[in-house]
Design a protein around this motif. Sequence first.
Motif, PDB file in Angstrom:
ATOM      1  N   ALA A  98       0.833  -1.208   0.000  1.00  0.00           N
ATOM      2  CA  ALA A  98       0.000   0.000   0.000  1.00  0.00           C
ATOM      3  C   ALA A  98       0.868   1.259   0.000  1.00  0.00           C
ATOM      4  CB  ALA A  98      -0.939  -0.009   1.215  1.00  0.00           C
ATOM      5  N   CYS A  99       1.936   1.248   0.793  1.00  0.00           N
ATOM      6  CA  CYS A  99       2.843   2.413   0.819  1.00  0.00           C
ATOM      7  C   CYS A  99       3.553   2.573  -0.521  1.00  0.00           C
ATOM      8  CB  CYS A  99       3.868   2.278   1.946  1.00  0.00           C
ATOM      9  SG  CYS A  99       3.168   2.458   3.590  1.00  0.00           S
ATOM     10  N   ARG A 100       3.928   1.448  -1.120  1.00  0.00           N
ATOM     11  CA  ARG A 100       4.579   1.494  -2.428  1.00  0.00           C
ATOM     12  C   ARG A 100       3.648   2.112  -3.474  1.00  0.00           C
ATOM     13  NH1 ARG A 100       4.526  -0.238  -7.011  1.00  0.00           N
ATOM     14  NH2 ARG A 100       2.697  -1.531  -6.606  1.00  0.00           N
ATOM     15  N   GLN A 101       2.387   1.699  -3.440  1.00  0.00           N
ATOM     16  CA  GLN A 101       1.403   2.228  -4.391  1.00  0.00           C
ATOM     17  C   GLN A 101       1.146   3.721  -4.158  1.00  0.00           C
ATOM     18  OE1 GLN A 101      -0.530   0.494  -7.162  1.00  0.00           O
ATOM     19  NE2 GLN A 101      -0.242   2.692  -7.432  1.00  0.00           N
ATOM     20  N   ALA A 102       1.064   4.108  -2.894  1.00  0.00           N
ATOM     21  CA  ALA A 102       0.837   5.533  -2.582  1.00  0.00           C
ATOM     22  C   ALA A 102       2.000   6.371  -3.111  1.00  0.00           C
ATOM     23  CB  ALA A 102       0.671   5.721  -1.074  1.00  0.00           C
ATOM     24  N   ARG A 103       3.218   5.886  -2.940  1.00  0.00           N
ATOM     25  CA  ARG A 103       4.402   6.569  -3.455  1.00  0.00           C
ATOM     26  C   ARG A 103       4.350   6.641  -4.989  1.00  0.00           C
ATOM     27  NH1 ARG A 103       7.060  10.268  -3.819  1.00  0.00           N
ATOM     28  NH2 ARG A 103       6.952  10.309  -1.583  1.00  0.00           N
ATOM     29  N   ALA A 104       3.952   5.530  -5.623  1.00  0.00           N
ATOM     30  CA  ALA A 104       3.872   5.506  -7.090  1.00  0.00           C
ATOM     31  C   ALA A 104       2.856   6.550  -7.581  1.00  0.00           C
ATOM     32  CB  ALA A 104       3.493   4.109  -7.575  1.00  0.00           C
ATOM     33  N   TRP A 105       1.707   6.651  -6.900  1.00  0.00           N
ATOM     34  CA  TRP A 105       0.706   7.649  -7.306  1.00  0.00           C
ATOM     35  C   TRP A 105       1.244   9.067  -7.143  1.00  0.00           C
ATOM     36  CZ3 TRP A 105      -3.508   4.385  -4.501  1.00  0.00           C
ATOM     37  CH2 TRP A 105      -4.094   3.490  -5.422  1.00  0.00           C
ATOM     38  N   GLN A 106       1.974   9.300  -6.037  1.00  0.00           N
ATOM     39  CA  GLN A 106       2.550  10.643  -5.847  1.00  0.00           C
ATOM     40  C   GLN A 106       3.587  10.930  -6.923  1.00  0.00           C
ATOM     41  OE1 GLN A 106       3.752  11.863  -1.903  1.00  0.00           O
ATOM     42  NE2 GLN A 106       1.843  11.167  -0.971  1.00  0.00           N
ATOM     43  N   LEU A 137       7.243   3.319   5.830  1.00  0.00           N
ATOM     44  CA  LEU A 137       7.153   4.727   5.422  1.00  0.00           C
ATOM     45  C   LEU A 137       8.496   5.205   4.866  1.00  0.00           C
ATOM     46  CD1 LEU A 137       5.105   6.079   8.468  1.00  0.00           C
ATOM     47  CD2 LEU A 137       4.281   5.929   6.094  1.00  0.00           C
ATOM     48  N   GLU A 138       9.544   4.821   5.547  1.00  0.00           N
ATOM     49  CA  GLU A 138      10.878   5.259   5.140  1.00  0.00           C
ATOM     50  C   GLU A 138      11.272   4.632   3.806  1.00  0.00           C
ATOM     51  OE1 GLU A 138      15.332   5.625   7.090  1.00  0.00           O
ATOM     52  OE2 GLU A 138      13.765   4.495   8.141  1.00  0.00           O
ATOM     53  N   ARG A 139      11.028   3.332   3.700  1.00  0.00           N
ATOM     54  CA  ARG A 139      11.385   2.595   2.490  1.00  0.00           C
ATOM     55  C   ARG A 139      10.731   3.218   1.258  1.00  0.00           C
ATOM     56  NH1 ARG A 139       9.765  -2.397   4.054  1.00  0.00           N
ATOM     57  NH2 ARG A 139      11.835  -2.860   4.820  1.00  0.00           N
ATOM     58  N   HIS A 140       9.478   3.650   1.420  1.00  0.00           N
ATOM     59  CA  HIS A 140       8.735   4.179   0.275  1.00  0.00           C
ATOM     60  C   HIS A 140       8.665   5.707   0.281  1.00  0.00           C
ATOM     61  CE1 HIS A 140       7.816   0.116  -0.878  1.00  0.00           C
ATOM     62  NE2 HIS A 140       7.492  -0.134   0.375  1.00  0.00           N
ATOM     63  N   ARG A 141       9.438   6.325   1.163  1.00  0.00           N
ATOM     64  CA  ARG A 141       9.511   7.781   1.249  1.00  0.00           C
ATOM     65  C   ARG A 141       8.122   8.405   1.269  1.00  0.00           C
ATOM     66  NH1 ARG A 141      11.118   9.317  -3.412  1.00  0.00           N
ATOM     67  NH2 ARG A 141      10.985   7.227  -4.302  1.00  0.00           N
ATOM     68  N   LEU A 142       7.293   7.862   2.152  1.00  0.00           N
ATOM     69  CA  LEU A 142       5.927   8.359   2.287  1.00  0.00           C
ATOM     70  C   LEU A 142       5.825   9.133   3.600  1.00  0.00           C
ATOM     71  CD1 LEU A 142       3.183   8.069   0.734  1.00  0.00           C
ATOM     72  CD2 LEU A 142       2.615   6.276   2.387  1.00  0.00           C
ATOM     73  N   LEU A 147      -0.609   8.073   5.741  1.00  0.00           N
ATOM     74  CA  LEU A 147      -0.983   6.695   6.088  1.00  0.00           C
ATOM     75  C   LEU A 147      -2.007   6.696   7.219  1.00  0.00           C
ATOM     76  CD1 LEU A 147      -0.546   3.600   5.758  1.00  0.00           C
ATOM     77  CD2 LEU A 147       1.247   3.789   7.519  1.00  0.00           C
ATOM     78  N   GLU A 148      -3.074   5.945   6.998  1.00  0.00           N
ATOM     79  CA  GLU A 148      -4.095   5.791   8.028  1.00  0.00           C
ATOM     80  C   GLU A 148      -4.225   4.299   8.336  1.00  0.00           C
ATOM     81  OE1 GLU A 148      -7.531   8.282   7.742  1.00  0.00           O
ATOM     82  OE2 GLU A 148      -8.831   6.550   7.972  1.00  0.00           O
ATOM     83  N   LEU A 149      -4.253   3.957   9.613  1.00  0.00           N
ATOM     84  CA  LEU A 149      -4.410   2.565  10.013  1.00  0.00           C
ATOM     85  C   LEU A 149      -5.811   2.386  10.575  1.00  0.00           C
ATOM     86  CD1 LEU A 149      -0.920   2.104  11.709  1.00  0.00           C
ATOM     87  CD2 LEU A 149      -1.601   1.428   9.387  1.00  0.00           C
TER      88      LEU A 149
END
Length: 279
Positions: A98-106, A137-142, A147-149
Motif C-alpha cells: 500500500a505504501c509502495r502504491q501511494a508513493r507511485a501515485w505521488q 514509510l521510510e522505504r517508500h519515502r511516504l 498513512l491511516e491505520l
Amino acid sequence: YRAKQLGRNTLQHHDGASTSVGMPLGEQEELHQAITGDQLFLEYQPQVDVATGRITGIEALVRWNHPAKGRVPPVNFIPLAEETGLIVPLGLWVLNEACRQARAWQDMGLAPLTIAVNVSAKQFADPDFASHVAEALERHRLQSHWLELEVTESVVMQDAERALAMMASLRALGVRLSIDDFGSGYSSLAALKTFPFDRLKMDRSLVEALPGDKTAVAIASAVISLAQTLKLSVLAEGVETDAQMDFLRQAHCEEAQGYRFSKPVSPEAATLLLQTQSM
Ligand code: C2E
Ligand code: MG
Ligand code: MG
Ligand code: MG
C-alpha cells in the motif's frame, strides 16, 4: 523488497496432519504459499468528501488469487491468518504494498491522498509493529500523515494498556488512526472514550437503512454528532444510494465510501479514477 523474506520461518510444522489450532495443515500451507508466492494483491476503494465529491483517501483491501479456487475474499482467509499468526507477514506485505502504491501515485503527479490499511489484532499486539510501520514509510519515502491505520474496537479492547502504548507510538510517528466498523459491536462507546482515534468509520449496518428508517436516521445522526463533539472526522461506510448521500450531506458527515462511488478496484482502475479527478 519481497514478501518471501517476510514469510520465511513463520510456519510451525507439526508431525500430525493438523496444527496446534486444529486447522488442516493444507490450508495453512496454502496461505503461507499465498504470502510467499505472489498470490496476494490489493484492490483500492476511494473515500470521498461528501460536500465536494472529491477523492480524499483510498482504502487498500487484500485479495487472494488462489491457483485452483481463483479469487478468495478476505472473510475466507483473514480469520485463518489471524489464528495461525500468518497475519503478521501477510499484514506486513499489505502495509508495504500500500505504501509502495501511494508513493507511485505521488510520483505520477497525482494529488496526494490518504492511504488506509486495515490492521488486525495480532499485528497490533506485535511489539515490532510500530517499527515495521516506520520502516515501510521510510522505504517508500511516504510522509506519515498520508498513512491511516484502520482497527476495529475488538483490536484495542483486547488488551487496553498494550493498545494504548501502541497507539501512542503510532501517533508519535504521525500516522492517523481510525476506528473501523463503528457501531457494529457492543463496546464502541467504551473504545472511543479510552483510545485516541483521529477518525470514526460508521459501519455499513448503520448506513444501510438510511434514510427511510427513523431509528437508523436517529442512530446515524447521533454517531455523526458524537464524532464532531469528540473532534474525530467521520466517514460513512457502505454508501450505495443518492438518498443516503443526501442524508449524509444534511447531517454534515464529512466523508463516504461505498459502491455509490466505486467498488474496490484494481490498482490500474484506481489510477484511472485518480487521474480523471486530477484533470
Ligand atoms: P472493512 O475494512 O470494513 O472493509 C469494507 C468492506 O466492505 C470491504 O469488503 C468492501 O469491499 C465492502 N464494501 C465497500 N463498500 C460497500 C458497499 O457499498 N456495499 C457493500 N455491500 N459492501 C461494501 P472486503 O474487501 O471483502 O473486506 C472485508 C473485510 O476484510 C474488511 O472490512 C476488513 O475487515 C478485512 N480486510 C480486508 N483487507 C484486509 C487487510 O489487508 N488486512 C486485514 N487485517 N483485514 C483486511
Ligand atoms: Mg477497513
Ligand atoms: Mg469497515
Ligand atoms: Mg467491515
